[in-house]
Design an enzyme around this catalytic site. Structure first.
Site, short mmCIF file in Angstrom:
data_model
loop_
_atom_site.label_atom_id
_atom_site.label_comp_id
_atom_site.label_asym_id
_atom_site.label_seq_id
_atom_site.Cartn_x
_atom_site.Cartn_y
_atom_site.Cartn_z
N SER A 29 0.82 -1.21 0.00
CA SER A 29 0.00 0.00 0.00
C SER A 29 0.86 1.26 0.00
O SER A 29 0.34 2.36 0.03
CB SER A 29 -0.92 0.00 1.22
OG SER A 29 -0.17 -0.19 2.41
N ASN A 116 -2.21 -2.63 13.36
CA ASN A 116 -3.67 -2.45 13.32
C ASN A 116 -4.11 -1.18 14.03
O ASN A 116 -4.93 -0.42 13.51
CB ASN A 116 -4.37 -3.67 13.92
CG ASN A 116 -4.11 -4.93 13.11
OD1 ASN A 116 -3.54 -4.85 12.01
ND2 ASN A 116 -4.49 -6.09 13.63
N THR A 161 -40.18 25.45 -10.23
CA THR A 161 -40.45 24.07 -9.81
C THR A 161 -40.62 23.31 -11.12
O THR A 161 -41.06 23.89 -12.11
CB THR A 161 -41.74 23.93 -8.95
OG1 THR A 161 -42.85 24.32 -9.76
CG2 THR A 161 -41.69 24.78 -7.69
N HIS A 162 -40.24 22.06 -11.12
CA HIS A 162 -40.26 21.24 -12.35
C HIS A 162 -39.48 21.91 -13.47
O HIS A 162 -39.78 21.72 -14.64
CB HIS A 162 -41.70 20.98 -12.84
CG HIS A 162 -42.61 20.48 -11.77
ND1 HIS A 162 -42.79 19.14 -11.49
CD2 HIS A 162 -43.38 21.15 -10.87
CE1 HIS A 162 -43.64 19.01 -10.49
NE2 HIS A 162 -44.01 20.22 -10.08
N SER A 283 -14.16 27.05 -27.46
CA SER A 283 -14.18 25.84 -28.27
C SER A 283 -13.10 25.97 -29.34
O SER A 283 -12.84 27.06 -29.84
CB SER A 283 -15.55 25.69 -28.93
OG SER A 283 -15.45 24.88 -30.09
N LYS A 289 -18.28 30.13 -28.83
CA LYS A 289 -18.63 29.42 -27.61
C LYS A 289 -17.78 29.78 -26.39
O LYS A 289 -16.60 30.09 -26.51
CB LYS A 289 -18.53 27.91 -27.83
CG LYS A 289 -19.65 27.43 -28.75
CD LYS A 289 -19.82 25.94 -28.67
CE LYS A 289 -20.48 25.54 -27.38
NZ LYS A 289 -20.54 24.08 -27.29
N ASN A 291 -17.55 27.81 -22.77
CA ASN A 291 -18.09 26.64 -22.08
C ASN A 291 -17.83 26.70 -20.57
O ASN A 291 -16.74 27.07 -20.16
CB ASN A 291 -17.48 25.36 -22.65
CG ASN A 291 -17.81 25.19 -24.12
OD1 ASN A 291 -18.89 25.57 -24.56
ND2 ASN A 291 -16.87 24.65 -24.87
N GLU A 296 -19.05 22.18 -15.05
CA GLU A 296 -19.31 20.82 -15.53
C GLU A 296 -18.43 19.81 -14.78
O GLU A 296 -18.87 18.71 -14.46
CB GLU A 296 -19.04 20.71 -17.03
CG GLU A 296 -20.08 21.46 -17.86
CD GLU A 296 -19.71 21.49 -19.33
OE1 GLU A 296 -20.51 21.01 -20.14
OE2 GLU A 296 -18.63 21.98 -19.67
N TYR A 323 -9.80 -6.51 12.47
CA TYR A 323 -9.13 -6.01 11.27
C TYR A 323 -9.07 -7.10 10.20
O TYR A 323 -8.92 -8.29 10.50
CB TYR A 323 -7.71 -5.55 11.62
CG TYR A 323 -6.92 -5.09 10.40
CD1 TYR A 323 -7.05 -3.79 9.93
CD2 TYR A 323 -6.07 -5.97 9.73
CE1 TYR A 323 -6.34 -3.38 8.81
CE2 TYR A 323 -5.36 -5.57 8.62
CZ TYR A 323 -5.50 -4.27 8.15
OH TYR A 323 -4.81 -3.86 7.06
N GLN A 328 -7.45 -2.11 4.10
CA GLN A 328 -6.40 -1.30 3.47
C GLN A 328 -6.99 -0.50 2.30
O GLN A 328 -6.43 0.51 1.88
CB GLN A 328 -5.28 -2.23 2.99
CG GLN A 328 -4.12 -1.54 2.33
CD GLN A 328 -2.90 -2.45 2.25
OE1 GLN A 328 -2.20 -2.64 3.25
NE2 GLN A 328 -2.65 -3.02 1.10
N LYS A 331 -8.06 3.69 2.16
CA LYS A 331 -7.28 4.92 2.00
C LYS A 331 -7.46 5.64 0.68
O LYS A 331 -7.63 6.86 0.63
CB LYS A 331 -5.81 4.62 2.23
CG LYS A 331 -5.55 4.28 3.66
CD LYS A 331 -4.16 3.72 3.86
CE LYS A 331 -4.13 2.85 5.08
NZ LYS A 331 -5.03 1.68 4.99
N1 ARG Z 1 -1.12 -1.35 5.41
C1 ARG Z 1 -2.07 -1.86 6.33
C2 ARG Z 1 -3.40 -1.13 6.15
O1 ARG Z 1 -3.39 -0.11 5.57
C3 ARG Z 1 -1.60 -1.66 7.72
C4 ARG Z 1 -2.15 -2.61 8.72
C5 ARG Z 1 -1.64 -3.96 8.48
N2 ARG Z 1 -2.00 -4.85 9.51
C6 ARG Z 1 -1.85 -6.19 9.37
N3 ARG Z 1 -2.19 -6.91 10.36
N4 ARG Z 1 -1.39 -6.73 8.28
O2 ARG Z 1 -4.44 -1.60 6.52
#
Ligand code: ARG
Length: 466
Positions: A29, A116, A161-162, A283, A289, A291, A296, A323, A328, A331
């Site tokens: 990660s 964890n 409205t609408h 454009s 134009k 835009n 958007e 956990y 993971q 994130k």
């Molecule tokens: N990279 C892991 C996460 O983002 C960290 C925690 C890992 N814990 C484990 N028991 N493997 O969740």
């Protein structure tokens, strides 16, 4: 750094060779959780200080650890830190580097801790900081809207409205509707901060620890109100991330609705507003134009933010306590939603402040489509004592007559109107004008400029204190 080694430094003891490339790719990660480096170092320093204060490690080791971690912080910020995919994540990248820098004392940092609770505290700290950033950005947007509302408290426009012109309102009133919406987002983000203000650090892997740690101390040191009360919940809870994403998705939805209105208003057919050059593009083929790309994109990016909420809800729905590595996946959703929302808020604030309002076009549109028909009906009720249903019927006939004569309701002659109901007097024309219609709507929260100004004053005070 340790990419040379074949087996993982931290848990590689029982593996003869390094993880297969695919395992490494799915498991690592570091490509995204490196964003948590500052929070990870903060958490580790607080943890090490607590370990020294409780006598679990020596002060000498703690000093080495803190010094090493500060060096790493500088290395990462200077861009000289070498991140390794083999070391999986930010936690192990930092810990391995700490071992390079200070030797065996580094191994003491992870006493009474697990990745964890470490990752849970890192992400909480990050999300909490982001919530404060969002709150500031929301205040900026609300202030920009308040300014436009004040400027246009009496500028009439059609209310819809609408998507059909319904009754005249003021542009200031319309802006203030968004002030209400974004203020609810502000209150939601503050609520979320309140609830996430608890520290999971010290829950260790899931069950707590037999070491005499001080969870209240680390919670305080990291700026949390208190430690979380259940170690299982501490490592498995991602409500804070979900609440952030929920708030972000609702806020993005508000931004998207405003963006949609800006897109409609800036069409030549409406011509209510004109975006500044900085928030629009030309454009490459059609020179006439202009835009509304920024609007958007705000509308478009909303799908992404909402997708992240649904994504994480879907990850979490299958998680037994505590956990699991699935988590993971929290994130990237959070980081991308945060980056996207920050940008959307900045772009919207810019558009709101910069756009030119065409009050004449708004006024013209407000008067078309017999927009004051309800005012005529109300007048019949108020002045002639007609039941509203009957007044509605009389007004319908007046609208039909105006259609037949191809004129606006206010352009019918008194004779025309009296042919429908002989009790009508010239006084009627005072309510048929859009400006008067708007002025008369003085009920609490109504569109009368006097009411709108009251709300602007109240919100200005509230936002100054928020
Ligand atoms: N990279 C892991 C996460 O983002 C960290 C925690 C890992 N814990 C484990 N028991 N493997 O969740």
């Amino acid at each position: 750094m340790s990419d040379k080694k074949t087996s993982n430094q931290m848990w590689g003891g029982r593996f003869a060779s390094g993880p297969a490339a695919i395992m490494e790719a799915i498991n690592a990660s570091i490509s995204f959780d490196r964003k948590l480096y500052a929070q990870d170092i903060r958490g580790s320093i607080a943890h090490s200080e607590m370990l020294a204060q409780t006598g679990i490690i020596s002060t000498a080791d703690q000093e080495k650890i803190a010094h090493g971690l500060n060096t790493i912080l500088k290395e990462i910020e200077a861009g000289t830190f070498e991140f390794s995919t083999r070391l999986e994540d930010i936690h192990m990248n930092i810990e391995a580097r700490l071992a390079d820098l200070i030797g065996p004392a580094a191994g003491r940092l992870h006493t009474a801790r697990s990745r964890n609770d470490q990752v849970a505290v890192d992400l909480r700290l990050w999300v909490k900081d982001e919530c404060f950033r969002v709150a500031e950005a929301l205040k900026g947007l609300i202030k920009a809207l308040l300014e436009r509302a004040e400027e246009h408290a009496a500028t009439v426009m059609p209310g819809f409205t609408h998507m059909q012109a319904a009754q005249p309102v003021t542009f200031g009133h319309h802006c203030m509707a968004y002030v209400e919406m974004f203020s609810r987002d502000l209150s939601r983000v503050r609520d979320a901060i309140e609830r996430m203000d608890e520290s999971p650090l010290g829950a260790a892997a899931l069950a707590g620890t037999s070491f005499p740690i001080d969870r209240h101390g680390t919670a305080k040191a990291l700026g949390f109100r208190e430690p979380m009360r259940n170690s299982l919940d501490s490592v498995s809870d991602r409500d804070f991330a979900l609440e952030f994403l929920g708030m972000a998705a609702i806020c993005a939805t508000h931004l998207s609705r405003l963006a949609e209105e800006i897109i409609i208003w800036s069409t030549p057919q409406f011509g209510f507003v004109r975006l500044s050059d900085s928030f629009s593009t030309g454009s490459s083929i059609m020179p006439q134009k202009k835009n509304p790309d920024a609007a958007e994109l705000v509308r478009g990016k909303t799908g992404r933010v909402t997708g992240h909420l649904v994504g994480l809800l879907t990850v979490m729905k299958g998680m037994p306590l505590t956990y699991g590595k699935d988590m993971q996946e929290d994130k990237e959703s959070v980081f991308d939603a945060a980056e996207t929302l920050d940008l959307m808020l900045a772009a919207m604030t810019g558009m709101v402040s910069d756009m030119t309002v065409n009050a004449a076009a708004m006024k013209k549109a407000a008067g078309s489509g017999h927009a004051t028909a309800t005012d005529l009906a109300d007048w019949l009720v108020r002045t002639l004592g007609l039941p509203f249903r009957e007044a509605h019927h009389v007004t319908g006939r007046a609208v039909a007559l105006a259609e037949e004569k191809k004129v606006g309701l206010e352009k019918l002659s008194l004779e025309d109107l009296q042919s429908i109901n002989p009790g009508i007097t010239a006084d009627i024309f005072s309510v048929l004008a859009v400006q008067n219609s708007v002025k008369s709507r003085t009920s609490f929260g109504g569109t009368a400029p006097s009411e709108v100004r009251k709300q602007i004053r109240a919100w200005k005070k509230r936002i100054a204190k928020a």
